[in-house]
Design an enzyme around this catalytic site. Structure first.
Site, PDB file in Angstrom:
ATOM      1  N   SER A  82       0.696  -1.360   0.059  1.00  0.00           N
ATOM      2  CA  SER A  82      -0.171   0.168  -0.080  1.00  0.00           C
ATOM      3  C   SER A  82       0.664   1.359   0.046  1.00  0.00           C
ATOM      4  O   SER A  82       0.575   2.178  -0.584  1.00  0.00           O
ATOM      5  CB  SER A  82      -1.117   0.064   1.296  1.00  0.00           C
ATOM      6  OG  SER A  82      -1.868  -0.943   1.067  1.00  0.00           O
ATOM      7  N   ALA A  97       6.393  -0.922   3.582  1.00  0.00           N
ATOM      8  CA  ALA A  97       5.193  -1.299   4.632  1.00  0.00           C
ATOM      9  C   ALA A  97       5.918  -1.714   6.099  1.00  0.00           C
ATOM     10  O   ALA A  97       5.272  -1.577   6.852  1.00  0.00           O
ATOM     11  CB  ALA A  97       4.520  -2.275   4.045  1.00  0.00           C
ATOM     12  N   ASN A 279       8.328  -7.235  11.251  1.00  0.00           N
ATOM     13  CA  ASN A 279       7.456  -6.249  11.231  1.00  0.00           C
ATOM     14  C   ASN A 279       6.206  -6.523  11.934  1.00  0.00           C
ATOM     15  O   ASN A 279       5.978  -7.682  12.352  1.00  0.00           O
ATOM     16  CB  ASN A 279       7.343  -6.144   9.672  1.00  0.00           C
ATOM     17  CG  ASN A 279       6.514  -7.129   8.892  1.00  0.00           C
ATOM     18  OD1 ASN A 279       6.602  -8.423   9.496  1.00  0.00           O
ATOM     19  ND2 ASN A 279       5.945  -6.872   7.763  1.00  0.00           N
ATOM     20  N   PRO A 280       5.161  -5.765  11.919  1.00  0.00           N
ATOM     21  CA  PRO A 280       3.806  -6.047  12.543  1.00  0.00           C
ATOM     22  C   PRO A 280       3.220  -7.306  12.195  1.00  0.00           C
ATOM     23  O   PRO A 280       2.682  -7.964  13.230  1.00  0.00           O
ATOM     24  CB  PRO A 280       2.961  -4.824  12.267  1.00  0.00           C
ATOM     25  CG  PRO A 280       3.905  -3.967  11.922  1.00  0.00           C
ATOM     26  CD  PRO A 280       5.208  -4.337  11.247  1.00  0.00           C
ATOM     27  N   CYS A 281       3.073  -7.871  11.135  1.00  0.00           N
ATOM     28  CA  CYS A 281       2.374  -9.058  10.860  1.00  0.00           C
ATOM     29  C   CYS A 281       3.235 -10.185  10.798  1.00  0.00           C
ATOM     30  O   CYS A 281       2.659 -11.484  10.455  1.00  0.00           O
ATOM     31  CB  CYS A 281       1.493  -8.735   9.546  1.00  0.00           C
ATOM     32  SG  CYS A 281       0.507  -7.439   9.485  1.00  0.00           S
ATOM     33  N   GLY A 282       4.466 -10.104  11.079  1.00  0.00           N
ATOM     34  CA  GLY A 282       5.298 -11.262  11.232  1.00  0.00           C
ATOM     35  C   GLY A 282       6.086 -11.951  10.035  1.00  0.00           C
ATOM     36  O   GLY A 282       6.880 -12.693  10.284  1.00  0.00           O
ATOM     37  N   GLU A 283       5.707 -11.345   8.945  1.00  0.00           N
ATOM     38  CA  GLU A 283       6.327 -11.830   7.632  1.00  0.00           C
ATOM     39  C   GLU A 283       7.723 -11.419   7.517  1.00  0.00           C
ATOM     40  O   GLU A 283       8.241 -12.075   6.523  1.00  0.00           O
ATOM     41  CB  GLU A 283       5.371 -11.953   6.448  1.00  0.00           C
ATOM     42  CG  GLU A 283       5.209 -10.354   5.867  1.00  0.00           C
ATOM     43  CD  GLU A 283       4.276  -9.542   6.845  1.00  0.00           C
ATOM     44  OE1 GLU A 283       3.886  -9.962   7.653  1.00  0.00           O
ATOM     45  OE2 GLU A 283       4.151  -8.343   6.028  1.00  0.00           O
ATOM     46  N   THR A 427      -1.447  -9.001   2.412  1.00  0.00           N
ATOM     47  CA  THR A 427      -2.319  -8.317   1.455  1.00  0.00           C
ATOM     48  C   THR A 427      -3.676  -8.155   1.762  1.00  0.00           C
ATOM     49  O   THR A 427      -4.434  -8.121   0.974  1.00  0.00           O
ATOM     50  CB  THR A 427      -2.103  -9.349   0.277  1.00  0.00           C
ATOM     51  OG1 THR A 427      -3.185 -10.374   0.123  1.00  0.00           O
ATOM     52  CG2 THR A 427      -0.744 -10.141  -0.252  1.00  0.00           C
ATOM     53  N   THR A 429      -5.100  -5.138   2.126  1.00  0.00           N
ATOM     54  CA  THR A 429      -5.799  -4.328   1.539  1.00  0.00           C
ATOM     55  C   THR A 429      -5.542  -4.501  -0.124  1.00  0.00           C
ATOM     56  O   THR A 429      -6.561  -4.361  -0.720  1.00  0.00           O
ATOM     57  CB  THR A 429      -5.327  -2.834   1.727  1.00  0.00           C
ATOM     58  OG1 THR A 429      -5.228  -2.752   3.253  1.00  0.00           O
ATOM     59  CG2 THR A 429      -6.315  -1.776   1.219  1.00  0.00           C
TER      60      THR A 429
HETATM   61  N1  UDP Z   1       0.801  -2.694   7.665  1.00  0.00           N
HETATM   62  C1  UDP Z   1       0.706  -1.301   8.620  1.00  0.00           C
HETATM   63  N2  UDP Z   1      -0.625  -0.847   8.747  1.00  0.00           N
HETATM   64  C2  UDP Z   1      -1.659  -1.484   8.239  1.00  0.00           C
HETATM   65  C3  UDP Z   1      -1.558  -2.711   7.530  1.00  0.00           C
HETATM   66  C4  UDP Z   1      -0.045  -2.924   7.159  1.00  0.00           C
HETATM   67  O1  UDP Z   1       1.714  -0.999   9.178  1.00  0.00           O
HETATM   68  O2  UDP Z   1      -2.723  -1.014   8.532  1.00  0.00           O
HETATM   69  C5  UDP Z   1       2.172  -3.064   7.230  1.00  0.00           C
HETATM   70  C6  UDP Z   1       2.511  -4.323   8.247  1.00  0.00           C
HETATM   71  O3  UDP Z   1       4.229  -4.180   8.508  1.00  0.00           O
HETATM   72  C7  UDP Z   1       2.361  -5.532   7.759  1.00  0.00           C
HETATM   73  C8  UDP Z   1       2.514  -5.038   6.198  1.00  0.00           C
HETATM   74  O4  UDP Z   1       2.337  -3.638   6.104  1.00  0.00           O
HETATM   75  O5  UDP Z   1       3.236  -6.426   7.862  1.00  0.00           O
HETATM   76  C9  UDP Z   1       1.885  -5.763   5.335  1.00  0.00           C
HETATM   77  O6  UDP Z   1       0.324  -5.740   5.093  1.00  0.00           O
HETATM   78  P1  UDP Z   1      -0.564  -6.082   4.060  1.00  0.00           P
HETATM   79  O7  UDP Z   1       0.066  -6.799   3.287  1.00  0.00           O
HETATM   80  O8  UDP Z   1      -1.818  -6.376   4.531  1.00  0.00           O
HETATM   81  O9  UDP Z   1      -0.609  -4.510   3.131  1.00  0.00           O
HETATM   82  P2  UDP Z   1      -1.457  -3.832   2.087  1.00  0.00           P
HETATM   83  O10 UDP Z   1      -0.151  -3.727   1.047  1.00  0.00           O
HETATM   84  O11 UDP Z   1      -2.324  -4.990   1.585  1.00  0.00           O
HETATM   85  O12 UDP Z   1      -1.824  -2.742   2.446  1.00  0.00           O
END
Ligand code: UDP
Length: 578
Positions: A82, A97, A279-283, A427, A429
């Site tokens: 995002s 991210a 990072n926050p979601c562990g990946e 992923t 969003t």
């Molecule tokens: N993340 C964040 N805030 C959010 C969502 C995601 O900081 O509200 C960060 C977090 O480090 C997470 C990473 O973005 O592990 C990837 O999350 P995701 O794949 O859900 O993000 P997207 O790209 O789909 O928004």
């Protein structure tokens, strides 16, 4: 669904995707009116990320590359994380991210980290920290001859700062807090989210060591160490601590666990530092001050006439690695230290979304041996081709600067542009934008309600299912409503048996199936896999314990579980509970 996305230069957006983009991604004027269309946004991203090619080759055809990147994004073959969509080509320009910040054992270092966190959250990034270096509560503070309040009380400062920033209305700040299992305050840490009002801006995970896991298996005591000087401050029974973790996770989903020694076994640059957090979601395990940008290939787009189109997939993998390497160049970093660390390791995280869609299109049930085998094969292909693309870039642009002394160097490997190439992100969003199933998760439900920021509720129905129901003549409004109530089709006679077999949801499959799939993808992923293991509300504490042990035994790097209904607020829920 994703397979229907347009390839004629315009994105095929669902109303839900359009709502999300208009609210949070598109450039807007001060009254909130969008100043760009979604295709303008995708064009802005493609052009900004193609531009760095000029740095490496004065004659690079940047326009042609931008067209290729645009096509790959607008068709939803691939989407970057995002922050890249939101900020590329704009003033803020922060594209990653994931971040990890160090938290040192002094007031100055702690509050520096709070400030850096605020700067990162403002730009849409998430932050991970290890609090393991902080001296325990009631330990001596020399300069004041007082006593320290300990890591958990300092975590509150980070939590409050995050609450206050709320990422300027785009993304909620997200934090990962990690404490090593041998920290003297580990029991308080395990319990710190027991009150559901506390630490809502944190995911927490206990950092487990191999030594600890061996003590669990042997039912032995292990030592608690003061992080300041490694002196022994006591000992605990490992099995009792493990059970406390499991109890708490059963109670409300946290703490998760991460296997620290495994993260470090796969640390490509041990000569630069030790990995202590993700990072926050562990990946995404990262060194202190490192950041990483992620991107995901939408697998549902790569099934053609009932088979995987490997050759088209290969082309998109190579372009995605090129894209993500360019993001490192185009990125504006919130801190000089982060700029320097990120440029010297050049980690990228290419992963997937739409895995459940791919399986449905191939007619393979998610909870089958065939799906697990195929998951391994698909990820091996992405990892191998991703590394080949990174080597090609290494030959043209040079290896990542920390290459000498890295594990690649020690193996005598060829030039490598990126210290890591693959990561499986949630992923959350971007899969919604692409109308794909998220990450490597099974479908959450055939129909569900998603709560997004500001309390908006969006109703999602699986489009492949709807299309199929119409084609096969079992579509009716009443049936769709009934499915929304159930969240699953597995016990509905109105749905033909072969359709029921393939349209399995997160709750139709066993927790063991979840772990087997996580392990299959982990096998060929440099970093880690974001995955939630869903349990029904009726699951027992032993069920959770078995899954935590299975994650350990199958080579996973961590595990996050969720027992239905165990937390007051759920991000995803079936309509039944609304
Ligand atoms: N993340 C964040 N805030 C959010 C969502 C995601 O900081 O509200 C960060 C977090 O480090 C997470 C990473 O973005 O592990 C990837 O999350 P995701 O794949 O859900 O993000 P997207 O790209 O789909 O928004």
């Amino acid at each position: 669904m994703s397979a229907q996305a347009s390839t004629a230069g315009q994105p095929a957006l669902t109303p839900n995707a359009l709502t999300v983009l208009e609210k949070r991604y598109l450039k807007r004027d001060t009254s909130g009116k969008p100043l760009e269309t979604p295709s303008d946004m995708f064009r802005r991203v493609a052009e900004t990320i193609a531009e760095p090619d000029k740095k490496f080759d004065k004659k690079a055809d940047v326009k042609k590359l931008a067209d290729r990147f645009y096509e790959m994004i607008v068709s939803f073959d691939f989407l970057p994380n995002s922050p890249t969509l939101m900020n590329a080509g704009r003033e803020l320009g922060q594209l990653s991210a994931c971040f990890v910040l160090p938290v040192g054992d002094s007031i100055e270092e702690i509050f520096d980290a709070v400030k850096f966190t605020a700067m990162i959250h403002k730009s849409g990034g998430g932050t991970g920290f290890s609090f393991s270096r902080l001296r325990p509560a009631n330990d001596l503070v020399k300069t004041t001859t007082g006593v320290s309040s300990g890591p958990i009380s300092f975590m509150r400062v980070f939590d409050t700062a995050t609450e206050t920033i709320k990422q300027g209305g785009t993304r909620r700040g997200a934090n990962m807090g990690i404490l090593r299992v041998d920290h003297p305050n580990i029991m308080d840490f395990i319990m710190c989210k027991a009150d559901q009002k506390l630490f809502n801006n944190f995911n927490i995970s206990v950092g487990l060591t191999e030594k600890f896991m061996e003590a669990v298996e042997q039912d032995e005591e292990y030592d608690l160490l003061n992080p300041r000087d490694k002196t022994k401050m006591g000992s605990l029974n490992a099995r009792k601590v493990f059970q406390r973790i499991v109890n708490q996770a059963w109670e409300n989903g946290e703490p998760g666990i991460i296997f620290l020694d495994r993260l470090n076994r796969d640390n490509p640059t041990p000569h630069v530092g030790e990995i202590e957090s993700t990072n926050p979601c562990g990946e995404q395990p990262l060194l202190p001050y490192e950041s990483c940008n992620l991107g995901s290939i939408n697998l549902g787009r790569f099934v053609s006439e009932g088979a995987i189109d490997w050759s088209r997939l290969k082309g998109v993998i190579h372009d995605s690695v090129h894209f993500l390497d360019n993001v490192i160049e185009a990125n504006k970093y919130p801190l000089q230290q982060i700029h320097d660390m990120t440029h010297s390791n050049r980690k990228i995280g290419l992963g997937v979304m739409g895995w459940a869609d791919m399986l449905i299109l191939l007619g393979v049930p998610y909870n089958s041996d065939e799906a697990v085998k195929l998951g391994k094969k698909v990820m091996q292909f992405i990892n191998d081709e991703g590394h080949a693309a990174s080597r090609d870039l290494g030959q043209k642009r040079g290896s990542f600067p920390n290459f000498i002394g890295s594990t690649f160097d020690k193996k005598g490997a060829l030039p490598q542009r990126n210290a890591t190439v693959t990561t499986i992100a949630p992923t959350g969003t971007i899969s919604m934008i692409a109308n794909a199933s998220s990450g490597v998760e099974p479908l959450f439900a055939i129909s569900y309600v998603k709560n997004v920021m500001d309390g908006t509720k969006l109703v999602e129905v699986n489009p492949t299912f709807e299309q199929l129901a119409k084609e096969r003549g079992f579509y009716s409004a009443e049936l769709m409503e009934k499915i929304a109530e159930h969240g699953t089709v597995h016990d509905l006679d109105e749905v033909p048996a072969d359709v029921r077999r393939v349209f399995v949801t997160a709750h139709d499959i066993t927790p063991e199936d979840h772990i087997q799939m996580q392990a299959a993808f982990q096998y060929h992923t440099d970093n880690a896999v974001s995955k939630t293991v869903n349990f029904p509300n009726t699951a027992t504490i032993e069920d959770v314990e078995n899954v935590y042990m299975l994650a350990y035994k199958t080579g996973c790097k961590g595990v996050t579980i969720y027992r239905d209904g165990s937390r007051d607020e759920q991000v995803l829920s079936t309509t039944k509970k609304e």
